[in-house]
Write a protein that holds these residues in place. Structure first.
Motif, short mmCIF file in Angstrom:
data_model
loop_
_atom_site.label_atom_id
_atom_site.label_comp_id
_atom_site.label_asym_id
_atom_site.label_seq_id
_atom_site.Cartn_x
_atom_site.Cartn_y
_atom_site.Cartn_z
N GLN A 1 0.85 -1.19 0.00
CA GLN A 1 0.00 0.00 0.00
C GLN A 1 0.89 1.24 0.00
OE1 GLN A 1 -2.85 2.19 3.24
NE2 GLN A 1 -3.03 -0.01 3.08
N LEU A 2 0.64 2.14 -0.94
CA LEU A 2 1.37 3.40 -1.04
C LEU A 2 0.38 4.55 -0.97
CD1 LEU A 2 3.73 2.52 -4.04
CD2 LEU A 2 4.24 2.30 -1.60
N GLY A 3 0.71 5.59 -0.23
CA GLY A 3 -0.20 6.72 -0.11
C GLY A 3 0.53 8.03 0.05
N VAL A 4 -0.10 9.11 -0.38
CA VAL A 4 0.47 10.44 -0.22
C VAL A 4 -0.67 11.43 0.00
CG1 VAL A 4 0.47 10.94 -2.70
CG2 VAL A 4 2.05 12.17 -1.19
N SER A 5 -0.43 12.40 0.85
CA SER A 5 -1.41 13.46 1.13
C SER A 5 -0.77 14.81 0.88
CB SER A 5 -1.91 13.38 2.57
OG SER A 5 -2.56 12.15 2.84
N ALA A 6 -1.61 15.82 0.67
CA ALA A 6 -1.12 17.19 0.49
C ALA A 6 -1.82 18.07 1.53
CB ALA A 6 -1.42 17.70 -0.91
N ALA B 1 3.97 4.10 3.30
CA ALA B 1 4.09 2.85 2.54
C ALA B 1 4.01 1.70 3.53
CB ALA B 1 5.41 2.81 1.78
N PHE B 2 3.20 0.70 3.20
CA PHE B 2 3.01 -0.47 4.05
C PHE B 2 3.13 -1.73 3.20
CE2 PHE B 2 0.48 3.02 5.72
CZ PHE B 2 0.86 3.07 7.05
N VAL B 3 3.88 -2.70 3.71
CA VAL B 3 4.01 -3.99 3.04
C VAL B 3 3.75 -5.07 4.08
CG1 VAL B 3 5.45 -5.52 1.67
CG2 VAL B 3 5.72 -3.03 1.46
N GLY B 4 2.76 -5.94 3.82
CA GLY B 4 2.42 -7.00 4.76
C GLY B 4 2.55 -8.37 4.12
N LEU C 1 -2.59 3.78 -3.40
CA LEU C 1 -2.61 2.66 -4.33
C LEU C 1 -2.41 1.37 -3.56
CD1 LEU C 1 -0.33 4.14 -7.15
CD2 LEU C 1 -2.83 4.29 -6.96
N ASN C 2 -3.19 0.35 -3.88
CA ASN C 2 -3.12 -0.93 -3.17
C ASN C 2 -2.96 -2.09 -4.15
OD1 ASN C 2 -4.11 0.00 -0.30
ND2 ASN C 2 -5.57 0.87 -1.76
N TYR C 3 -2.10 -3.02 -3.76
CA TYR C 3 -1.96 -4.24 -4.54
C TYR C 3 -1.90 -5.42 -3.57
CZ TYR C 3 -0.29 -7.79 -7.75
OH TYR C 3 -0.18 -8.93 -8.50
#
Length: 419
Positions: free
Chosen positions: A66-71, A99-102, A415-417
């Motif tokens: 999971q990747l994310g960004v905020s403004a 960023a999260f990786v599980g 974004l999630n994969y």
């Protein structure tokens, strides 16, 4: 010039304008959570559970990235006591990311993962000539945390987890004017530039799901003392007369990043609807003073303190999500933060006040493995006024009397994969 004015600017060392929490705490990890008022302690939505409650990670069955960004788009204004001009701050957009990786077997009890996020960060520039320019004019703050995490499901209903929080990178650059003019009539200025030492902390949690319609979580994030040692001190536009009074080239300072205890409840009335409620208790009372040590005199002093006297504070969060179709999920929520900053102790780098936050969000799934999250937070801080009488009574005349008003909009995308 009073050395306390320098200390006031230094209060921003690892803080900045918080987008969605009181004081200088920022909670922007997990775009799904952001769209639901920041709830997550009593839920197991996705890999962002590593941040909110490591105990819930074992209940997240999908392995994923999971990747994310905020403004953070802030609008801040200041009006000095008895002043007729409202100063608009020249805020710059900042982009905290996560960023999260599980990982873990699909039917196994163990889950491991790693999280990277930016819990503190800000870039702020006050308007030229504003009344508090001798306290602060600019700040640029960056920080990155890395958190390896382990979670284990003791039973089908109970899981525990813990993560090692590591301050991998912290840096700050701030400036302010000095009330001393050179031959050209220009005010002198001081710039502080430093990097925080790498430090370790932890967070741990327990997650319990007694039924398909109810879940409960408790988590604890430890305090870390962020320390800057040997930071650079630079002066510009000093006159020959003033220069002998400003000889420092390095500084040391410590800022507590307080412990947080959180309790969360998740309610799932049906398969499509999820509701979460969190309460966060932040031990802000650890922040009593900001102490500076210089390697040479600054206006005749090498050590001084600036009062903060923060108070412990609560944050209440409520949010929910509803699965409209197999691909579309919508979210909404809100939060109420009690400010830890007492009357008479407000500073320009953190003009904090009780705040109300409203949030919206949505996710859309493309196929079996890929999805996109969108979120927006609308943060409104109450007007905060402190008078010169307040400052005198509290011994905090190193800051400026007046009224602050802040509003922040925080759009985000993730974004999630899953695999």
């Amino acid at each position: 010039m009073k050395l306390q004015s320098l200390l006031l600017a230094g209060g921003a060392l690892l803080s900045g304008t918080a987008a969605s929490a009181g004081g200088y705490q920022v909670t922007l990890a997990g775009q799904k959570n952001n769209g639901m008022g920041g709830v997550g302690v009593g839920l197991s939505l996705d890999q962002a559970a590593m941040f909110y409650n490591p105990g819930a990670l074992a209940m997240v069955k999908d392995r994923g990235v999971q990747l994310g960004v905020s403004a953070t788009l802030a609008r801040q204004a200041f009006r000095a006591e008895n002043g007729s001009v409202q100063r608009e701050l020249q805020n710059n957009t900042t982009t905290p990311f996560s960023a999260f990786v599980g990982f873990g077997p699909t039917e196994g009890k163990f889950r491991v993962g790693i999280a990277i996020y930016t819990p503190f960060g800000n870039k702020l520039e006050y308007a030229p000539g504003w009344e508090g320019r001798f306290a602060l004019t600019e700040i640029d703050l960056k920080s990155i945390y890395v958190q390896p995490t382990v979670s284990y499901a003791i039973t089908d209903n109970l899981s525990v987890g813990a993560g090692l929080t590591y301050l991998a990178l912290g840096s700050v650059n701030l400036k302010r004017d000095i009330p001393a003019q050179n031959a050209n009539g220009e005010f002198a200025s001081i710039e502080l530039d430093g990097k925080a030492e790498r430090k370790f902390g932890f967070n741990a949690g327990v997650f319990f799901k007694p039924s398909e319609k109810l879940s409960i979580g408790v988590s604890y994030r430890s305090k870390i003392d962020a320390q800057v040692k040997g930071g650079d001190v630079k002066f510009t536009n000093l006159s020959g007369t003033a220069a002998p009074n400003f000889q420092a080239t390095e500084f040391d300072a410590t800022l507590p990043l307080p412990a947080t205890t959180s309790v969360g409840i998740g309610v799932m009335p049906n398969e499509k609807l999820t509701i979460g409620f969190d309460v966060n208790f932040v031990e802000w009372s650890a922040y009593k003073t900001l102490d500076f040590r210089f390697n040479a005199p600054v206006n005749g002093q090498t050590v001084s303190s600036s009062k903060r006297y923060y108070e412990d504070a609560l944050t209440f969060r409520l949010g929910g999500q509803y699965q409209v179709t197999s691909g579309l999920t919508v979210r909404a929520g809100g939060a109420y933060d009690n400010s830890p900053v007492r009357d008479g102790y407000v500073t320009p780098e953190t003009p904090d006040a009780d705040r109300i936050t409203g949030t919206l969000g949505a996710s859309y799934k493309f196929g079996e493995h890929f999805s996109v999250d969108l979120s927006t937070q609308f943060v409104n801080l109450k007007k905060r006024t402190e008078t010169q009488a307040d400052l005198i009574n509290n011994g905090t005349t190193d800051r400026v009397a007046g009224t602050y008003k802040t509003q922040v909009v925080v759009p985000g995308v993730g974004l999630n994969y899953t695999f």
